[in-house]
Design a protein around this motif. Structure first.
Motif, mmCIF file in Angstrom:
data_model
loop_
_atom_site.group_PDB
_atom_site.id
_atom_site.type_symbol
_atom_site.label_atom_id
_atom_site.label_comp_id
_atom_site.label_asym_id
_atom_site.label_seq_id
_atom_site.Cartn_x
_atom_site.Cartn_y
_atom_site.Cartn_z
ATOM 1 N N PHE A 1 6.376 -8.647 2.259
ATOM 2 C CA PHE A 1 7.401 -9.767 2.122
ATOM 3 C C PHE A 1 7.642 -10.389 3.573
ATOM 4 O O PHE A 1 7.663 -11.723 3.434
ATOM 5 C CB PHE A 1 8.583 -9.053 1.800
ATOM 6 C CG PHE A 1 8.602 -8.735 0.338
ATOM 7 C CD1 PHE A 1 9.122 -7.245 0.001
ATOM 8 C CD2 PHE A 1 8.449 -9.590 -0.702
ATOM 9 C CE1 PHE A 1 9.144 -7.049 -1.438
ATOM 10 C CE2 PHE A 1 8.600 -9.273 -1.928
ATOM 11 C CZ PHE A 1 8.981 -8.059 -2.460
ATOM 12 N N VAL B 1 6.440 -2.360 1.238
ATOM 13 C CA VAL B 1 6.305 -3.647 0.937
ATOM 14 C C VAL B 1 6.769 -4.624 1.997
ATOM 15 O O VAL B 1 6.344 -5.871 2.042
ATOM 16 C CB VAL B 1 7.096 -3.963 -0.324
ATOM 17 C CG1 VAL B 1 6.746 -3.274 -1.732
ATOM 18 C CG2 VAL B 1 8.675 -3.710 -0.082
ATOM 19 N N GLY B 2 7.491 -4.089 2.939
ATOM 20 C CA GLY B 2 7.973 -4.909 3.890
ATOM 21 C C GLY B 2 7.220 -5.866 4.690
ATOM 22 O O GLY B 2 7.510 -7.006 4.724
ATOM 23 N N HIS C 1 16.662 5.135 7.125
ATOM 24 C CA HIS C 1 15.970 3.835 6.677
ATOM 25 C C HIS C 1 17.096 2.877 5.759
ATOM 26 O O HIS C 1 18.085 3.052 6.188
ATOM 27 C CB HIS C 1 14.829 4.379 5.682
ATOM 28 C CG HIS C 1 13.816 3.253 5.496
ATOM 29 N ND1 HIS C 1 13.946 2.248 4.652
ATOM 30 C CD2 HIS C 1 12.511 3.477 5.666
ATOM 31 C CE1 HIS C 1 12.685 1.527 4.600
ATOM 32 N NE2 HIS C 1 11.846 2.282 5.201
ATOM 33 N N ASN D 1 10.713 -1.292 12.669
ATOM 34 C CA ASN D 1 11.738 -2.169 11.986
ATOM 35 C C ASN D 1 13.009 -2.298 12.588
ATOM 36 O O ASN D 1 13.743 -3.051 11.900
ATOM 37 C CB ASN D 1 11.811 -1.276 10.765
ATOM 38 C CG ASN D 1 10.762 -1.550 9.592
ATOM 39 O OD1 ASN D 1 9.911 -2.400 10.020
ATOM 40 N ND2 ASN D 1 10.696 -0.784 8.942
ATOM 41 N N ARG E 1 18.109 -6.389 -4.871
ATOM 42 C CA ARG E 1 16.574 -6.826 -5.131
ATOM 43 C C ARG E 1 16.171 -5.747 -6.095
ATOM 44 O O ARG E 1 15.358 -6.327 -7.101
ATOM 45 C CB ARG E 1 15.748 -6.651 -3.786
ATOM 46 C CG ARG E 1 16.217 -7.810 -2.854
ATOM 47 C CD ARG E 1 14.978 -8.325 -1.853
ATOM 48 N NE ARG E 1 14.479 -7.218 -0.945
ATOM 49 C CZ ARG E 1 15.333 -6.729 0.197
ATOM 50 N NH1 ARG E 1 16.207 -7.362 0.622
ATOM 51 N NH2 ARG E 1 14.789 -5.657 0.751
HETATM 52 P P1 AMP Z 1 9.877 -1.372 3.629
HETATM 53 O O1 AMP Z 1 8.344 -1.736 3.718
HETATM 54 O O2 AMP Z 1 10.273 -1.822 2.064
HETATM 55 O O3 AMP Z 1 10.191 -0.193 3.977
HETATM 56 O O4 AMP Z 1 10.624 -2.333 4.559
HETATM 57 C C1 AMP Z 1 10.376 -2.632 5.814
HETATM 58 C C2 AMP Z 1 11.418 -3.466 6.509
HETATM 59 O O5 AMP Z 1 11.434 -4.774 5.829
HETATM 60 C C3 AMP Z 1 12.854 -2.974 6.299
HETATM 61 O O6 AMP Z 1 13.440 -3.396 7.533
HETATM 62 C C4 AMP Z 1 13.392 -3.696 5.086
HETATM 63 O O7 AMP Z 1 14.601 -3.947 5.149
HETATM 64 C C5 AMP Z 1 12.642 -5.108 5.191
HETATM 65 N N1 AMP Z 1 12.440 -5.858 3.900
HETATM 66 C C6 AMP Z 1 11.457 -5.078 2.877
HETATM 67 N N2 AMP Z 1 11.601 -6.004 1.949
HETATM 68 C C7 AMP Z 1 12.255 -7.282 2.212
HETATM 69 C C8 AMP Z 1 12.550 -8.611 1.594
HETATM 70 N N3 AMP Z 1 12.278 -8.971 0.432
HETATM 71 N N4 AMP Z 1 13.322 -9.145 2.428
HETATM 72 C C9 AMP Z 1 13.789 -9.017 3.611
HETATM 73 N N5 AMP Z 1 13.935 -7.906 4.344
HETATM 74 C C10 AMP Z 1 12.836 -6.878 3.518
#
Ligand code: AMP
Ligand code: SFD
Length: 667
Positions: A296, A292-293, A427, A72, A337
């Motif tokens: 999205f 979710v990254g 994170h 990331n 969010r």
């Molecule tokens: P996560 O899967 O939530 O841990 O996110 C993985 C990466 O995606 C991290 O760098 C988050 O900041 C980014 N991220 C997650 N959701 C979003 C979103 N809706 N918009 C922009 N970046 C996101």
């Protein structure tokens, strides 16, 4: 209540081993492996001894144990100053910009090394389509170092085939430790399944002279004496009651084996914490905790309420957020969010759905338009496999839950939900220690640097990864790079303080008695009842952890209060936590596994107490969507655009708090 002590009248005395070294690295995760790799490069030539100790097996320990499907933080073609702005915006305006810039200028070197060590990284094909890591290697695609183009999901994230990510990174660390063993003649410098419990101060009252711990496999305790120490033992999980209870207990997003040992170690040594009121409450696929990254960013999916509305675009919610939290709300960072999602949930518009079918349908349409029906369909099949791979590489529980619930992401939307709070600094959270920065960046204020990069306020005690505060969004790659930064500085510190000889305040007998007290208590009283789990003379670690999670959940802004807390709730929770700390002295362990759980509880108690006291100190709601102060439910820059630092005194169980000026270094 009579305080229990251990005289080894009831339990067997363990074998005691004292290990002497120059640099002790605690934790074999991303930061720990980075530290070992870098430290040995500088230590070998000077004959300095480097030791790494890990509570688990380093190949599969820490947050990356199961693997990951994305890195990331990879700066690549972007500007480092933009990375600083991105992190500042997402963390509501208060970060150490010197630490974040320093990490941004070093992180890519770690990622390029991972690829050289064998980590498959996705690359852009000449046709503009993605090639997964293996396809790219087979097609002879250039490596990142040679200028190869990674497949980006967002501006900072790149896709990998990361099931064995940790094994690859651990191998390099272990090989480096082998070279140090050869260079110094040490018999052993890599200790696995040894749990570090506590810092033992030096008789000089300034340094940490020893780190003490025990083997989780044999009756052996260790005292690691070192001239400098690097703490990289990650954040804290299961301090709050998780959403998954009953048969689901144990399922979390961030790993259950992160017990806040790093926070506790630094606090026992008197190191200053910063922004410990922060926490990370990620939105995750419900019950399976899948991230979710990738959905999205890579699959460009939308999350909506059950009426199909994008809650982030709801004008009433958004305007109210701006009214309360100012322009910070306009950045739509991770916390905001969450906040908007919870507005929709509290209005009964849940469940909140990740619209995976629509996303895959759009991709399929585009691919077939570009590649034709046959090749397009082939590519879509590959991508659907990647949709599963995303979880198989990182959060296996989510993939098995999809299967168990007959959920095919191309056909059925999945529910997402904000989880219980996690305490971390790597994170999208920034709770951790106040450390010195590099000191060479223009505009660095004096109070940001005191000699050795990533050194805490305790001389010779360095920090890396989750335990470094005020500099989130490092992720796996950034934690590795930070481990390297801290290790190099620690070697410099050792060379500059060559005359220092650690002399621990505690004797080895006192250490053994302290670490094996739960065994003594169990053996002393176990026969008092027919079922040793229930006994009026002691409490088992599982029961004590359940009480801790209940207090945190109900008073410190857990899921049961929709993350709401206030002065009155915090004070009542802290009153109950004090009683729990007293009861903790009566914890009993029937075996080494329970002994581990007992001391993990001590670490969790200290971590969540620091967290709650910081929330009490900061009289505003800086991170709406993560927690709310009902008595100050707004952002108050006039009084609180600053760092909140604390110092715990373990001897008399007291806390000091202060505000520390925030300085913007990058416009
Ligand atoms: P996560 O899967 O939530 O841990 O996110 C993985 C990466 O995606 C991290 O760098 C988050 O900041 C980014 N991220 C997650 N959701 C979003 C979103 N809706 N918009 C922009 N970046 C996101
Ligand atoms: O999807 C003791 N993370 C992600 N980072 C990415 O770059 N990409 C992703 O895709 C990421 N995703 C993700 C992530 C984490 C998790 C759990 C999931 C998904 C499901 C974040 C990174 O993993 C994280 O930032 C870093 O790993 C943090 O590094 P570090 O070094 O601070 O922590 P660690 O790796 O967990 O290592 C800790 C080590 O300490 C040991 N340890 N040893 C001795 N004594 C004690 N008392 C100890 N306590 C702990 C541990 O064994 C371990 O070795 S996604 O969310 O975005």
């Amino acid at each position: 209540m009579e305080k229990e002590t251990c005289t080894f009248s009831y339990c067997k005395k363990p074998e005691v081993t004292e290990v002497e070294c120059d640099l002790l690295i605690m934790g074999g995760g991303m930061a720990g492996c980075g530290a070992a790799f870098e430290a040995c490069r500088w230590a070998n030539a000077k004959g300095l001894k480097v030791v790494l100790v890990d509570k688990a097996a380093t190949d599969r320990s820490g947050a990356v144990a199961m693997g990951l499907s994305a890195i990331n933080t990879y700066v690549g073609e972007n500007k480092v100053a933009d990375y600083v702005k991105y992190v500042r915006n997402d963390l509501m305006g208060i970060i150490r910009e010197d630490l974040v810039f320093d990490l941004g200028r070093h992180v890519d070197d770690s990622v390029q090394s991972f690829e050289e060590w064998g980590l498959p990284i996705w690359k852009k094909g000449d046709d503009g389509f993605s090639m997964d890591g293996h396809q790219a290697i087979a097609a002879g695609k250039k490596s990142l170092k040679e200028g190869g183009t990674p497949v980006r999901t967002g501006k900072w994230q790149i896709m990998i085939n990361g099931e064995s990510y940790k094994v690859v990174v651990a191998e390099a660390a272990k090989k480096a430790l082998e070279t140090n063993k050869a260079a110094t003649g040490m018999a052993q410098n890599h200790f696995e399944r040894v749990f570090i419990v506590k810092a033992v101060m030096d008789t000089n009252g300034k340094n940490v002279a020893a780190a003490i711990g025990f083997s989780t496999r044999e009756n052996k305790i260790y005292s690691f004496k070192a001239k400098a120490m690097l703490c990289a033992t990650a954040g804290a999980v299961n301090c709050f009651r998780p959403r998954s209870v009953g048969e689901g207990l144990g399922r979390t997003w961030y790993p259950v084996f992160c017990a806040g040992s790093g926070y506790a170690f630094g606090m026992q040594a008197g190191a200053e914490l910063t922004l410990m009121e922060n926490r990370f409450v990620p939105a995750r696929f419900k019950d399976g905790y899948g991230p979710v990254g990738a959905w999205f960013l890579f699959f460009k999916a939308k999350a909506t309420d059950s009426y199909g509305e994008d809650y982030c675009a709801n004008k009433e919610y958004f305007d109210d957020a701006v009214a309360r939290y100012g322009d910070y709300a306009k950045n739509l960072g991770t916390a905001i969010r969450n906040h908007l999602m919870m507005r929709a949930m509290r209005d009964g518009k849940g469940p909140i759905l990740m619209q995976t079918p629509a996303a895959l349908e759009t991709i399929s349409k585009n691919m077939k338009e570009k590649l034709g029906e046959k090749e397009g369909a082939k590519q879509v099949k590959h991508l659907e496999a990647e949709a599963w791979e995303d979880f198989l590489d990182m959060a296996i529980g989510q993939a098995s839950l999809w299967a168990a619930r007959n959920i095919e992401p191309d056909k059925v939307a999945s529910e997402i939900m904000p989880t219980e709070p996690y305490l971390l600094g790597s994170h999208a959270g920034c709770a951790g220690f106040w450390v010195s920065g590099p000191g060479d960046l223009p505009g660095t204020p004096e109070h940001y640097t005191w000699g050795y990069n990533r050194m805490s306020t305790v001389p010779g005690l360095f920090m890396a990864g989750d335990v470094v505060g005020a500099s989130g969004h490092k992720f796996s790659s950034g934690s590795h790079a930070e481990g390297r930064i801290a290790a190099k500085a620690a070697i410099a510190y050792i060379l500059d303080n060559a005359g220092y000889k650690p002399s621990p305040k505690l004797s080895l007998d006192e250490i053994a008695a302290e670490l094996y007290l739960p065994f003594e208590i169990y053996e002393k009283y176990k026969v008092y009842t027919t079922d040793p789990v229930i006994n009026p003379n002691y409490i088992g670690p599982k029961a004590l952890q359940a009480r801790l999670m209940k207090i945190s959940d109900e008073y410190f802004g857990g899921v049961s209060t929709w993350y709401m807390t206030s002065k009155t709730m915090l004070e009542e929770g802290l009153r109950q936590l004090d009683m729990l700390k007293e009861d903790a002295n009566k914890m009993a362990a029937k075996d080494l596994h329970e002994l581990l759980r007992c001391f993990e509880n001590y670490h969790r108690i200290l971590s969540v107490e620091a967290h709650a006291r910081h929330i009490l100190f900061r009289e505003e709601s800086r991170y709406p969507g993560y927690y709310y102060r009902g008595d100050y439910n707004k952002i108050d820059d006039a009084n609180w655009k600053c760092f909140t630092n604390s110092k715990y005194n373990a001897e008399n169980n007291t806390w000091e708090f202060k505000k520390v000026p925030y300085v913007q270094m990058y416009p």
